[in-house]
Design a protein around this motif. Sequence first.
Motif, mmCIF file in Angstrom:
data_model
loop_
_atom_site.group_PDB
_atom_site.id
_atom_site.type_symbol
_atom_site.label_atom_id
_atom_site.label_comp_id
_atom_site.label_asym_id
_atom_site.label_seq_id
_atom_site.Cartn_x
_atom_site.Cartn_y
_atom_site.Cartn_z
ATOM 1 N N GLY A 192 -2.493 4.023 -10.761
ATOM 2 C CA GLY A 192 -2.152 3.709 -11.824
ATOM 3 C C GLY A 192 -1.243 4.524 -12.754
ATOM 4 O O GLY A 192 -0.661 3.135 -14.113
ATOM 5 N N VAL A 193 -1.616 5.845 -12.399
ATOM 6 C CA VAL A 193 -0.589 6.800 -13.353
ATOM 7 C C VAL A 193 0.602 7.001 -13.483
ATOM 8 O O VAL A 193 0.758 6.739 -12.208
ATOM 9 N N LYS A 194 1.589 6.156 -14.889
ATOM 10 C CA LYS A 194 3.139 6.353 -14.044
ATOM 11 C C LYS A 194 2.601 7.904 -13.568
ATOM 12 O O LYS A 194 2.998 8.384 -14.071
ATOM 13 N N PRO A 195 3.929 8.465 -12.378
ATOM 14 C CA PRO A 195 3.576 9.109 -11.981
ATOM 15 C C PRO A 195 5.115 9.886 -13.536
ATOM 16 O O PRO A 195 5.936 9.761 -13.978
ATOM 17 N N PRO A 196 5.207 11.664 -12.968
ATOM 18 C CA PRO A 196 6.327 12.238 -14.486
ATOM 19 C C PRO A 196 8.265 11.693 -13.850
ATOM 20 O O PRO A 196 9.128 12.788 -14.233
ATOM 21 N N VAL A 197 8.161 11.331 -12.909
ATOM 22 C CA VAL A 197 9.840 11.004 -12.752
ATOM 23 C C VAL A 197 9.443 9.674 -12.394
ATOM 24 O O VAL A 197 9.214 8.571 -13.354
ATOM 25 N N LEU A 249 0.652 -1.075 0.111
ATOM 26 C CA LEU A 249 -0.091 0.060 -0.015
ATOM 27 C C LEU A 249 0.772 1.407 0.151
ATOM 28 O O LEU A 249 0.605 1.968 -0.258
ATOM 29 N N GLY A 250 2.185 1.385 0.414
ATOM 30 C CA GLY A 250 3.024 2.426 0.076
ATOM 31 C C GLY A 250 3.364 2.887 -0.510
ATOM 32 O O GLY A 250 3.322 4.382 -1.034
ATOM 33 N N GLY A 251 3.539 1.633 -1.596
ATOM 34 C CA GLY A 251 3.424 2.002 -2.723
ATOM 35 C C GLY A 251 3.012 2.538 -3.694
ATOM 36 O O GLY A 251 2.822 3.385 -4.156
ATOM 37 N N LEU A 252 1.430 2.640 -3.385
ATOM 38 C CA LEU A 252 0.225 3.631 -3.800
ATOM 39 C C LEU A 252 0.263 5.300 -3.563
ATOM 40 O O LEU A 252 -0.118 6.081 -4.065
ATOM 41 N N PHE A 253 1.279 5.192 -2.104
ATOM 42 C CA PHE A 253 0.750 6.545 -1.946
ATOM 43 C C PHE A 253 2.239 7.060 -2.368
ATOM 44 O O PHE A 253 2.093 8.383 -2.902
ATOM 45 N N HIS A 276 4.099 15.842 -6.434
ATOM 46 C CA HIS A 276 5.251 16.880 -6.950
ATOM 47 C C HIS A 276 6.949 16.325 -7.516
ATOM 48 O O HIS A 276 7.734 15.740 -6.342
ATOM 49 N N PRO A 277 6.097 16.357 -8.612
ATOM 50 C CA PRO A 277 7.552 15.781 -9.541
ATOM 51 C C PRO A 277 8.809 16.034 -9.335
ATOM 52 O O PRO A 277 9.547 15.656 -9.167
ATOM 53 N N GLY A 278 8.718 17.546 -8.493
ATOM 54 C CA GLY A 278 10.013 18.201 -7.991
ATOM 55 C C GLY A 278 10.468 18.100 -7.340
ATOM 56 O O GLY A 278 11.854 18.321 -7.490
ATOM 57 N N ALA A 279 9.980 17.583 -6.481
ATOM 58 C CA ALA A 279 10.505 16.674 -4.581
ATOM 59 C C ALA A 279 10.924 15.457 -4.678
ATOM 60 O O ALA A 279 11.007 15.148 -4.267
ATOM 61 N N CYS A 280 9.838 14.894 -5.665
ATOM 62 C CA CYS A 280 10.641 13.105 -5.572
ATOM 63 C C CYS A 280 11.510 13.067 -6.382
ATOM 64 O O CYS A 280 11.789 13.629 -8.617
ATOM 65 N N ARG A 281 12.804 12.398 -6.833
ATOM 66 C CA ARG A 281 13.239 11.793 -7.993
ATOM 67 C C ARG A 281 12.799 11.003 -8.072
ATOM 68 O O ARG A 281 13.351 10.092 -9.963
ATOM 69 N N LEU A 282 12.979 9.337 -8.225
ATOM 70 C CA LEU A 282 12.349 8.369 -7.992
ATOM 71 C C LEU A 282 11.670 7.442 -7.269
ATOM 72 O O LEU A 282 11.709 7.801 -6.209
ATOM 73 N N VAL A 283 10.856 6.529 -7.656
ATOM 74 C CA VAL A 283 9.601 6.088 -7.206
ATOM 75 C C VAL A 283 9.976 4.773 -7.082
ATOM 76 O O VAL A 283 9.919 3.965 -8.215
ATOM 77 N N VAL A 284 10.990 3.324 -6.470
ATOM 78 C CA VAL A 284 10.528 2.042 -6.243
ATOM 79 C C VAL A 284 9.031 2.174 -5.770
ATOM 80 O O VAL A 284 8.693 1.877 -4.341
ATOM 81 N N THR A 285 8.612 0.630 -5.975
ATOM 82 C CA THR A 285 6.788 0.324 -5.173
ATOM 83 C C THR A 285 7.827 -1.927 -4.927
ATOM 84 O O THR A 285 7.987 -2.172 -5.967
ATOM 85 N N LEU A 286 6.987 -1.909 -3.840
ATOM 86 C CA LEU A 286 7.438 -3.491 -3.861
ATOM 87 C C LEU A 286 6.649 -4.068 -3.979
ATOM 88 O O LEU A 286 5.281 -4.531 -2.257
ATOM 89 N N GLY A 287 5.683 -4.600 -4.415
ATOM 90 C CA GLY A 287 4.388 -5.931 -3.846
ATOM 91 C C GLY A 287 3.627 -4.776 -4.583
ATOM 92 O O GLY A 287 2.451 -4.635 -3.607
ATOM 93 N N SER A 288 3.065 -3.412 -4.598
ATOM 94 C CA SER A 288 2.216 -2.611 -5.005
ATOM 95 C C SER A 288 1.312 -3.221 -5.940
ATOM 96 O O SER A 288 1.127 -3.063 -6.664
ATOM 97 N N PRO A 289 -0.480 -2.952 -5.364
ATOM 98 C CA PRO A 289 -1.065 -3.301 -6.020
ATOM 99 C C PRO A 289 -2.280 -1.856 -7.201
ATOM 100 O O PRO A 289 -3.017 -1.490 -6.822
ATOM 101 N N PHE A 290 -0.796 -1.724 -7.714
ATOM 102 C CA PHE A 290 -1.468 0.350 -8.668
ATOM 103 C C PHE A 290 -1.901 0.030 -9.559
ATOM 104 O O PHE A 290 -2.367 0.790 -10.054
ATOM 105 N N SER A 291 -2.243 -1.242 -10.255
ATOM 106 C CA SER A 291 -3.312 -1.957 -11.528
ATOM 107 C C SER A 291 -4.025 -3.041 -11.386
ATOM 108 O O SER A 291 -3.510 -2.920 -10.887
ATOM 109 N N ALA A 306 4.602 12.049 -6.397
ATOM 110 C CA ALA A 306 5.414 11.576 -6.771
ATOM 111 C C ALA A 306 3.981 12.555 -7.832
ATOM 112 O O ALA A 306 4.713 13.484 -8.703
ATOM 113 N N GLN A 307 2.798 12.668 -8.137
ATOM 114 C CA GLN A 307 1.712 12.853 -9.418
ATOM 115 C C GLN A 307 1.682 14.385 -8.478
ATOM 116 O O GLN A 307 2.491 15.381 -9.610
#
Length: 230
Positions: free
Chosen positions: A169-174, A112-116, A124-139, A121-122
Motif C-alpha cells: 500500500g505504500v507508494k513506491p518512490p517512482v 497479484l502481479g501488481g503487488l509484486f 530498487h527504485p533506481g532499477a524501475c522507471r514506472l509501475v502500472v498496476t492492473l486491478g491490483s488489490p494493494f489498498s 519498486a520499493q
Amino acid sequence: MAADPAKAPPRWRWALEFLALPQIQAAPLRRPVVVPPFGQGRPVIVIPGLLSNDRSTALLRNSLSKAGFVVEGWEQGLNTGARPAQIARLEARMCDLAARTGEPVVLIGWSLGGLFARVLAQRHPGACRLVVTLGSPFSGDRRANNAWRVYEALNDHTVDAPPFPEDPGVKPPVRTIAVWSKRDGIVAARCAAGEAGQADRLVEVPYKHFELASARGAVAAVLRILREEL
C-alpha cells in the motif's frame, strides 16, 4: 443499489469474469494491438496475476513488443502466490534487465502481479522507471476481493501476512499508475484505485478483471498510458 467500492464485488459480477477465459487462453494467437512505435527499446516486465502465467499476458506483451519495447514475462510458470524464492528471482531479473539495457524497467503487474511490482519498486527504485498496476488489490482490506480464499488455500500464509516486510500500500518512490474498474468482479474498486497518496495517477477503464490485460481495449489503454508517461 450500487456495489460498495470498498467491499468485494457481488458474486454475480464474479461469475461474469469467466466469460473472458477463452480470450485469455487464445492470447498467444491473437493479433497484437498495433500503434506507432514509441518504446525506443525501453525494458518492460509484465507480471501475471494469481493462477495465471505468461500465456495470459501474451496479447499485452506482444503489443508492447510491436510498440518498440524490450518485453519479458515473469517466466516462472503459474503464479500461485507470494513465494519468497519466486519474488527473489523476479527481483534479480528486473535488476539484470536494467543493467543489460542500461535503462530502468517498466513494471506492469496484473492483479497479484501488481503487488509484486510495487514491492520490487520499493526495493530498487533506481532499477524501475514506472509501475502500472492492473486491478491490483494493494489498498484497504486484503479480503475485499473474491480471490483471498483461493490464495490462502494455496499458500502457507494469510493475505494479511505476506512473506515480505514491505507494505504494497505504500507508494513506491517512482511514478506509479493504478488502473482500476467499476466492472471488476474480483477486486473491490477502492482497493485497486487506492487512497490519496498511494498512486501518482488513477486510470479508470470499463473492463472486467479478467479483461484488464486480455481485452484489446484494455491493452490499448495501457499503451496510451505508457505513451503519456514515458
